[in-house]
Design a protein around this motif. Structure first.
Motif, PDB file in Angstrom:
ATOM      1  N   ASP A  24      11.805  13.644  -1.692  1.00  0.00           N
ATOM      2  CA  ASP A  24      12.734  12.876  -1.853  1.00  0.00           C
ATOM      3  C   ASP A  24      12.285  11.613  -1.144  1.00  0.00           C
ATOM      4  OD1 ASP A  24      14.983  10.955  -2.663  1.00  0.00           O
ATOM      5  OD2 ASP A  24      16.358  12.709  -1.262  1.00  0.00           O
ATOM      6  N   HIS A  25      12.128  10.255  -3.049  1.00  0.00           N
ATOM      7  CA  HIS A  25      11.439   9.082  -2.179  1.00  0.00           C
ATOM      8  C   HIS A  25      11.658   8.486  -0.989  1.00  0.00           C
ATOM      9  CE1 HIS A  25       9.021  10.774  -5.815  1.00  0.00           C
ATOM     10  NE2 HIS A  25       8.184   9.815  -5.096  1.00  0.00           N
ATOM     11  N   ARG A  26      13.472   8.578  -1.067  1.00  0.00           N
ATOM     12  CA  ARG A  26      14.496   7.606  -0.618  1.00  0.00           C
ATOM     13  C   ARG A  26      13.848   7.874   0.542  1.00  0.00           C
ATOM     14  NH1 ARG A  26      19.567  10.458  -2.139  1.00  0.00           N
ATOM     15  NH2 ARG A  26      19.235  12.035  -2.489  1.00  0.00           N
ATOM     16  N   LEU A  27      13.402   8.577   1.408  1.00  0.00           N
ATOM     17  CA  LEU A  27      13.304   8.852   2.371  1.00  0.00           C
ATOM     18  C   LEU A  27      11.791   8.785   2.717  1.00  0.00           C
ATOM     19  CD1 LEU A  27      15.122  12.649   2.773  1.00  0.00           C
ATOM     20  CD2 LEU A  27      16.115  10.087   3.397  1.00  0.00           C
ATOM     21  N   ILE A  28      10.708   9.352   1.420  1.00  0.00           N
ATOM     22  CA  ILE A  28       9.414   8.754   2.143  1.00  0.00           C
ATOM     23  C   ILE A  28       8.946   7.616   2.482  1.00  0.00           C
ATOM     24  CG2 ILE A  28       7.300   9.416   0.564  1.00  0.00           C
ATOM     25  CD1 ILE A  28       8.365  12.321  -0.246  1.00  0.00           C
TER      26      ILE A  28
ATOM     27  N   ALA B 174       0.266   7.143   2.717  1.00  0.00           N
ATOM     28  CA  ALA B 174       0.552   8.400   2.096  1.00  0.00           C
ATOM     29  C   ALA B 174       1.117   9.869   2.396  1.00  0.00           C
ATOM     30  CB  ALA B 174       1.162   8.370   0.408  1.00  0.00           C
ATOM     31  N   THR B 175      -0.046  10.791   2.710  1.00  0.00           N
ATOM     32  CA  THR B 175      -0.329  11.355   3.612  1.00  0.00           C
ATOM     33  C   THR B 175       0.535  11.425   4.856  1.00  0.00           C
ATOM     34  OG1 THR B 175      -2.547  11.492   2.319  1.00  0.00           O
ATOM     35  CG2 THR B 175      -2.080  13.684   4.488  1.00  0.00           C
ATOM     36  N   LEU B 176       0.517  10.772   5.278  1.00  0.00           N
ATOM     37  CA  LEU B 176       1.320  10.811   6.994  1.00  0.00           C
ATOM     38  C   LEU B 176       2.608  10.692   6.344  1.00  0.00           C
ATOM     39  CD1 LEU B 176      -0.990   8.689   9.161  1.00  0.00           C
ATOM     40  CD2 LEU B 176      -0.986  11.231   9.198  1.00  0.00           C
ATOM     41  N   ALA B 177       3.076  10.347   5.278  1.00  0.00           N
ATOM     42  CA  ALA B 177       4.349  10.325   5.246  1.00  0.00           C
ATOM     43  C   ALA B 177       4.736  10.985   5.105  1.00  0.00           C
ATOM     44  CB  ALA B 177       5.248   8.633   4.624  1.00  0.00           C
ATOM     45  N   TYR B 178       4.390  12.404   3.545  1.00  0.00           N
ATOM     46  CA  TYR B 178       4.600  13.236   3.421  1.00  0.00           C
ATOM     47  C   TYR B 178       4.537  14.627   4.438  1.00  0.00           C
ATOM     48  CZ  TYR B 178       4.998  11.981  -1.627  1.00  0.00           C
ATOM     49  OH  TYR B 178       5.719  11.902  -2.838  1.00  0.00           O
ATOM     50  N   GLN B 179       4.032  14.300   5.444  1.00  0.00           N
ATOM     51  CA  GLN B 179       3.874  15.392   6.283  1.00  0.00           C
ATOM     52  C   GLN B 179       5.036  14.987   7.652  1.00  0.00           C
ATOM     53  OE1 GLN B 179       2.037  17.836   6.869  1.00  0.00           O
ATOM     54  NE2 GLN B 179       0.907  17.408   4.872  1.00  0.00           N
ATOM     55  N   ALA B 180       5.287  13.680   7.774  1.00  0.00           N
ATOM     56  CA  ALA B 180       6.494  13.828   8.432  1.00  0.00           C
ATOM     57  C   ALA B 180       7.591  13.895   7.932  1.00  0.00           C
ATOM     58  CB  ALA B 180       5.975  12.211   8.992  1.00  0.00           C
ATOM     59  N   ALA B 181       8.093  12.963   6.782  1.00  0.00           N
ATOM     60  CA  ALA B 181       9.085  13.835   6.157  1.00  0.00           C
ATOM     61  C   ALA B 181       9.482  15.058   5.602  1.00  0.00           C
ATOM     62  CB  ALA B 181       9.350  12.773   4.834  1.00  0.00           C
TER      63      ALA B 181
ATOM     64  N   GLN C   6       0.707  -1.650   0.177  1.00  0.00           N
ATOM     65  CA  GLN C   6      -0.130   0.077   0.271  1.00  0.00           C
ATOM     66  C   GLN C   6       0.657   1.443   0.205  1.00  0.00           C
ATOM     67  OE1 GLN C   6      -3.221   0.363  -0.202  1.00  0.00           O
ATOM     68  NE2 GLN C   6      -4.261  -1.173  -0.191  1.00  0.00           N
ATOM     69  N   ALA C   7       1.783   0.908   0.669  1.00  0.00           N
ATOM     70  CA  ALA C   7       2.429   2.136   1.251  1.00  0.00           C
ATOM     71  C   ALA C   7       3.059   3.326  -0.363  1.00  0.00           C
ATOM     72  CB  ALA C   7       3.881   2.220   2.079  1.00  0.00           C
ATOM     73  N   CYS C   8       3.993   1.908  -1.146  1.00  0.00           N
ATOM     74  CA  CYS C   8       4.624   2.022  -2.231  1.00  0.00           C
ATOM     75  C   CYS C   8       3.941   1.710  -2.896  1.00  0.00           C
ATOM     76  CB  CYS C   8       5.889   0.654  -2.544  1.00  0.00           C
ATOM     77  SG  CYS C   8       7.456   0.710  -0.854  1.00  0.00           S
ATOM     78  N   ALA C   9       3.129   1.692  -3.118  1.00  0.00           N
ATOM     79  CA  ALA C   9       1.918   1.652  -4.609  1.00  0.00           C
ATOM     80  C   ALA C   9       1.523   2.429  -5.115  1.00  0.00           C
ATOM     81  CB  ALA C   9       0.845   0.565  -4.371  1.00  0.00           C
ATOM     82  N   THR C  10       1.501   3.316  -3.316  1.00  0.00           N
ATOM     83  CA  THR C  10       0.049   4.735  -3.498  1.00  0.00           C
ATOM     84  C   THR C  10       0.887   5.930  -3.274  1.00  0.00           C
ATOM     85  OG1 THR C  10      -1.313   4.038  -1.744  1.00  0.00           O
ATOM     86  CG2 THR C  10      -1.339   6.004  -1.648  1.00  0.00           C
ATOM     87  N   VAL C  11       2.295   6.212  -2.675  1.00  0.00           N
ATOM     88  CA  VAL C  11       3.152   7.096  -3.212  1.00  0.00           C
ATOM     89  C   VAL C  11       4.023   7.013  -4.756  1.00  0.00           C
ATOM     90  CG1 VAL C  11       5.655   8.291  -2.592  1.00  0.00           C
ATOM     91  CG2 VAL C  11       4.013   6.815  -1.072  1.00  0.00           C
TER      92      VAL C  11
END
Length: 350
Positions: A295-299, A284-291, A86-91
């Motif tokens: 950069d996808h290597r960090l997301i 994905a939304t929480l990951a962008y807010q946190a990171a 879910q994480a990799c596919a959505t991002v």
């Protein structure tokens, strides 16, 4: 006697924060990312321990304890696989579509899954749920999903179409049509057949068959690894078609590759546990807010850890506190849908 204000020596301006080029340009940004990553790792370890050992009726260290822990460990492996998919596919999907409020589910993966399950029960009755071995059923429906997505991408992103927005709209229409067809067939089923079917259409970790994991895990790790090692290309794709082509990257070809990998991940997770519409968007939304970076290597790592923490945390709380394990995905979907509405209201547009 004090000197006039005009004769006072002005104080030196504060030194600017040290900055440099990179995904995290300041020391504060790096520190924040490391703290969040560490907290997520600690949370994942805590929830893993809780799932394996909390309220285990057997004495710690005994043979019975490890048997129960192994059974619970299968659920943890399923959660990890779902989180990665879910994480990799959505991002990745949000990057190639240049839209941060959609998920791959919009392309009709879940509607196709529901249509396949409903058709089998409609034609073969209750036997349609067990018409073949679990592995055969799993890979057959996964292959149908990937083939469906590949045909859709190849048709709508090549030739005279070549338009991402048309592809998304066609995916929504096809998904709606499959949903209507599934609903029609479900109304014609006997109550006993519908009860059996309803259990398959509800996204749940309990739907996963452990026999499929030895095949699913390598596929998911390989596909997710490809996306991670192509993170720099995803960074370029995020700039748009014109800039990506000017930088020497074939935007259309790379987009087709990413969408194919996304379709494989979505086929794996949907065939394994069933539909989970808003989990990917929430992660994905929480990951962008946190990171706080693009950069996808960090997301990617943050998104995977957030997804695992959400699933394992919800599993722990709902099963051992409220004794309602069956509503874990309902809670996740409700929170994800609420987050989606908040983001839409905040942005004011789709």
């Amino acid at each position: 006697m004090t000197a006039p204000a005009a004769l006072k020596t002005p104080s030196a301006p504060p030194a600017p924060a040290e900055r440099h080029s990179g995904s995290l340009p300041t020391r504060a940004a790096k520190t924040r990312y490391v703290i969040i990553l560490t907290a997520l790792l600690m949370g994942a370890a805590f929830f893993t321990f809780m799932v394996l050992s909390y309220r285990n009726p057997m004495p710690p260290g005994s043979q019975g304890f490890w048997i129960i822990a192994k059974m619970r460990g299968t659920n943890l492996v399923v959660m990890a696989v779902v989180a990665i998919c879910q994480a990799c596919a959505t991002v990745a999907f949000q990057t190639v579509t240049a839209n941060r409020i959609i998920t791959p589910s919009i392309m009709g993966f879940e509607a196709l899954y529901v249509a396949i399950q409903t058709t089998l029960v409609f034609i073969f009755g209750i036997a349609g749920v067990t018409w073949a071995t679990p592995t055969t059923r799993f890979f057959l429906q996964a292959a149908i999903m990937v083939a469906f997505a590949s045909l859709l991408y190849g048709w709508l992103l090549s030739g005279r179409f070549g338009n991402m927005h048309i592809m998304l709209l066609v995916g929504v229409v096809i998904g709606g049509g499959l949903g209507a067809l599934s609903t029609f067939m479900q109304r014609l089923l006997a109550p006993s057949e519908f009860d059996v079917l309803a259990a398959k259409l509800f996204g749940s970790v309990a739907n996963a068959d452990g026999e499929n994991l030895p095949y699913v895990i390598p596929i998911v790790l390989i596909v997710a690894g490809i996306l991670f090692f192509h993170a720099r290309r995803l960074n370029v794709l995020a700039l748009g078609a014109d800039l990506a082509n000017n930088l020497g990257l074939d935007h259309r070809r790379e987009t087709m590759k990413v969408l194919f990998l996304v379709s494989v991940l979505m086929a794996m997770t949907t065939s394994l546990v069933g539909p989970m519409t808003f989990l990917g968007f929430l992660v994905a939304t929480l990951a962008y807010q946190a990171a706080d970076t693009y950069d996808h290597r960090l997301i990617f790592p943050l998104a995977v850890l957030i997804g695992y923490n959400i699933l394992a945390g919800a599993y722990t709380i709902m099963r051992h506190v409220f004794y309602a394990y069956g509503v874990v995905t309902v809670i996740i979907e409700m929170i994800g849908g609420l987050t989606f509405l908040i983001v839409i209201m905040k942005k004011g547009r789709l």
